[in-house]
Design a protein around this motif. Structure first.
Motif, PDB file in Angstrom:
ATOM      1  N   ASN A   1       0.864  -1.177   0.000  1.00 36.02           N
ATOM      2  CA  ASN A   1       0.000   0.000   0.000  1.00 36.02           C
ATOM      3  C   ASN A   1       0.902   1.230   0.000  1.00 36.02           C
ATOM      4  O   ASN A   1       1.628   1.477   0.964  1.00 36.02           O
TER       5      ASN A   1
ATOM      6  N   LYS B   1      -8.536  -3.923 -10.220  1.00 35.96           N
ATOM      7  CA  LYS B   1      -9.242  -5.006  -9.537  1.00 35.96           C
ATOM      8  C   LYS B   1      -8.565  -6.369  -9.669  1.00 35.96           C
ATOM      9  O   LYS B   1      -8.802  -7.255  -8.851  1.00 35.96           O
ATOM     10  N   LYS B   2      -7.741  -6.530 -10.698  1.00 39.38           N
ATOM     11  CA  LYS B   2      -7.146  -7.847 -10.931  1.00 39.38           C
ATOM     12  C   LYS B   2      -5.647  -7.753 -11.198  1.00 39.38           C
ATOM     13  O   LYS B   2      -5.169  -6.787 -11.793  1.00 39.38           O
TER      14      LYS B   2
ATOM     15  N   ASP C   1      -8.320 -12.023  -8.666  1.00 41.62           N
ATOM     16  CA  ASP C   1      -9.211 -10.949  -8.237  1.00 41.62           C
ATOM     17  C   ASP C   1      -8.853 -10.565  -6.803  1.00 41.62           C
ATOM     18  O   ASP C   1      -8.956 -11.387  -5.887  1.00 41.62           O
ATOM     19  N   PHE C   2      -8.398  -9.323  -6.611  1.00 42.28           N
ATOM     20  CA  PHE C   2      -7.935  -8.897  -5.292  1.00 42.28           C
ATOM     21  C   PHE C   2      -9.034  -8.998  -4.232  1.00 42.28           C
ATOM     22  O   PHE C   2      -8.762  -9.339  -3.080  1.00 42.28           O
ATOM     23  N   LYS C   3     -10.271  -8.710  -4.601  1.00 42.11           N
ATOM     24  CA  LYS C   3     -11.361  -8.682  -3.622  1.00 42.11           C
ATOM     25  C   LYS C   3     -11.880 -10.078  -3.297  1.00 42.11           C
ATOM     26  O   LYS C   3     -11.994 -10.453  -2.119  1.00 42.11           O
ATOM     27  N   SER C   4     -12.188 -10.856  -4.326  1.00 41.70           N
ATOM     28  CA  SER C   4     -12.790 -12.176  -4.095  1.00 41.70           C
ATOM     29  C   SER C   4     -11.758 -13.278  -3.887  1.00 41.70           C
ATOM     30  O   SER C   4     -12.073 -14.334  -3.344  1.00 41.70           O
TER      31      SER C   4
END
Length: 615
Positions: free
Chosen positions: A286, A312-313, A331-334
């Motif tokens: 980050n 997102k990916k 996929d960073f979120k899922s």
């Protein structure tokens, strides 16, 4: 299709043809809208451009070019690709363009007598920046080329003996970074301002202190750039240079090398890989908080990192000993992983592959050496098995936990393989890497003999059935082994290895010569050392049968390096076979040639290592 002899090893046997039906997949780029992945694969027998939707689907062939495609780049605005190609592996790259959906190829820049390096597009996709050594073979000029008019403008050129090549072009076209190559572990980053026309060495350092600086990537505001460095450290990390403040600061530091990195489009985060003993794992940093964390992904090697435009990916190439290189999305979120390509065809299954094991041993001087040991499943620990010592090329390279067709073909045939990361290898810090400088055939040779000793003490191997096989520097090491320790080897395979270090350093590309002076030695000042370390001067010591393999158009280790030692071997009555590939360079890109070489190699090894006759 030829069939292999059945062995007692409990692995499923595959033919050489089946192994080389596994597609090589690499060098991918995302389309400007992140909806399509363009990549290079040798499905047709020669590396060409293909595409696949990022959501998955049927692959499509884009190029039908008459030679190997070496690299591809997507125009940021128009449906057009730039690609690089050479002639039969001579590495004199030229720049071409082709519509993104295939069609007519247009030559853009370069010729068959010089090297042309693509740098990047301008923001509008109407111009490209490239470097070339067509004027001076030992250094480079950089040009802006208008893709519509074909007109070119020289931006900057260097005429000193130290090769300097453009690396990155800022999004606003104002700044260019150049890498000045004093040597492989000693480089500087130069920043050129096209507005003020001023050139500044932003990493200037005492050249007696080896420091690596390269791999620059500008931020999205054109205020500075990130780059890889090992300034004041043994391992590589990531720094950020602020153009206005003219200062740099550390962003990532670990006690292992950072291999590569990529920025998200909004510059809120970065993905980088860390190399731990040949395992390249991805981390997310980050950039606002400075906190990093390892991504929850399967163990293996991750490379060619890209982030979709929406952030997102992650798109990447993944490989491991059981998984040939393929392109995936994460996929960073899922946390969902999607495989986009399928390189494993030809009826092969993972039951025929061997997973390497990390082993460590002490060399002659107590130095700890890391190696990867491949023991095929079902191999009996009865001291009867044949084995191969596999010194890698480079020499500044590393055997990692990837999928190596070359090693897997051997283990599938029942051979135990040990691949040592001798001193001079990358991944263990620059102090370790520098130990091979001006010592080719010295201490690292003894490290390789340590791998032989490890095999002999393993309980698996018959010491009378051990071969040494290597390519490029590994070929030189093979020749060193059979001339300096001839009693150890049942047979040997040298693949485009330097045989005479004086003729070798005199014949490398001109822009390499200042670097080889440091890495190998100077043909005048270090003549005595180079003669003493040249295998060709000790051919009379060779006791085992030899197989030598070479590409006619090799610019790195020219054909004469193999030709001269083969000639001397034959005139001395030694047992030697020679394969010269007329349409290849350094490394063999055509599948038909790969099959030819490995069938000959296996036939040679089986003849000498499967025989019950002792030396």
């Amino acid at each position: 299709m030829s069939k292999k002899k059945t062995t007692s090893v409990a692995v499923k046997q595959f033919s050489v043809e089946q192994f080389f039906s596994i597609r090589s997949i690499y060098g991918f780029k995302l389309s400007h809208d992140s909806k399509t992945v363009f990549y290079i694969t040798n499905t047709t027998g020669t590396p060409q451009i293909w595409s696949v939707p990022i959501i998955g689907g049927a692959p499509k062939q884009i190029s039908v070019w008459n030679d190997s495609v070496k690299a591809i780049y997507q125009n940021p605005k128009s449906p057009e690709l730039i690609f690089l190609s050479d002639y039969n592996g001579n590495e004199n790259l030229q720049i071409y363009k082709i519509p993104s959906d295939g069609g007519e190829v247009t030559h853009v820049a370069g010729d068959n007598q010089s090297q042309t390096m693509f740098v990047g597009f301008n923001k509008g996709g109407t111009k490209i920046l490239y470097s070339t050594n067509r004027k001076l073979s030992y250094n480079f000029e950089t040009f802006v080329h208008d893709l519509k008019t074909g007109k070119e403008k020289r931006v900057y050129g260097f005429d000193d003996p130290t090769a300097t090549i453009a690396e990155e072009w800022s999004d606003n076209s104002r700044y260019i970074t150049f890498v000045k190559m004093y040597g492989n572990i000693n480089t500087d980053l130069l920043l050129y301002d096209t507005t003020s026309r001023k050139l500044k060495n932003i990493t200037g350092h005492d050249l007696s202190v080896d420091t690596f600086n390269a791999g620059s990537e500008f931020d999205n505001k054109n205020r500075g750039f990130y780059f890889v460095s090992d300034e004041g450290r043994d391992f590589k990390g990531i720094k950020y240079y602020d153009i206005k403040k003219a200062t740099s600061n550390w962003v990532v530091k670990h006690h292992w090398d950072v291999a590569n990195f990529v920025l998200s489009d909004d510059n809120s985060f970065m993905i980088y890989t860390l190399n731990r003993n040949g395992n390249l794992s991805p981390y997310m940093l980050n950039l606002k908080t400075g906190k990093s964390s390892k991504l929850n992904l399967p163990k293996g090697n991750y490379s060619s990192l890209k982030i979709t435009k929406d952030g997102k990916k992650l798109v990447y190439v993944f490989e491991s000993p059981l998984n040939p290189a393929d392109i995936f999305t994460y996929d960073f979120k899922s946390g969902k992983i999607t495989q986009l390509t399928d390189s494993l065809i030809g009826g092969l299954g993972k039951e025929g592959f061997t997973v390497g094991k990390d082993i460590f041993y002490r060399s002659f001087d107590g130095k700890k050496i890391h190696a990867i040991l491949y023991i095929p499943r079902g191999t009996k620990k009865n001291g009867s098995n044949p084995a191969i010592v596999w010194p890698h090329g480079g020499p500044e390279w590393q055997e990692v936990h990837n999928f190596s067709k070359y090693i897997q073909v051997l283990t599938n045939s029942g051979y135990i393989v040990i691949a040592p990361n001798f001193r001079g290898s990358t991944g263990y810090g620059k102090k370790f890497q520098k130990l091979i400088y001006k010592d080719w055939g010295g201490a690292e040779f003894k490290d390789v003999l340590g791998a032989y000793d490890y095999l002999c003490s393993s309980g698996f191997v018959n010491r009378k059935k051990i071969a040494v096989v290597g390519g490029s520097f590994g070929g030189f090491m093979t020749l060193t082994c059979v001339t300096k320790a001839p009693e150890r080897w049942r047979c040997a395979v040298d693949i485009f290895g330097p045989s005479n270090l004086i003729t070798f350093v005199n014949s490398v590309p001109e822009h390499w010569k200042s670097g080889t002076d440091i890495l190998v030695g100077n043909p005048v000042r270090d003549k005595g050392l180079l003669e003493e370390r040249s295998p060709i001067n000790f051919v009379d010591k060779i006791e085992c049968p030899m197989l030598v393999i070479q590409g006619r158009h090799d610019p790195r280790v020219v054909e004469a390096e193999s030709g001269q030692i083969v000639k001397k071997l034959k005139s001395s009555g030694k047992d030697v076979d020679y394969i010269l590939l007329e349409d290849e360079g350094h490394g063999f890109s055509k599948v038909s040639n790969q099959i030819k070489v490995f069938k000959a190699k296996l036939e040679f090894l089986n003849k000498h290592l499967r025989s019950n006759k002792s030396k």
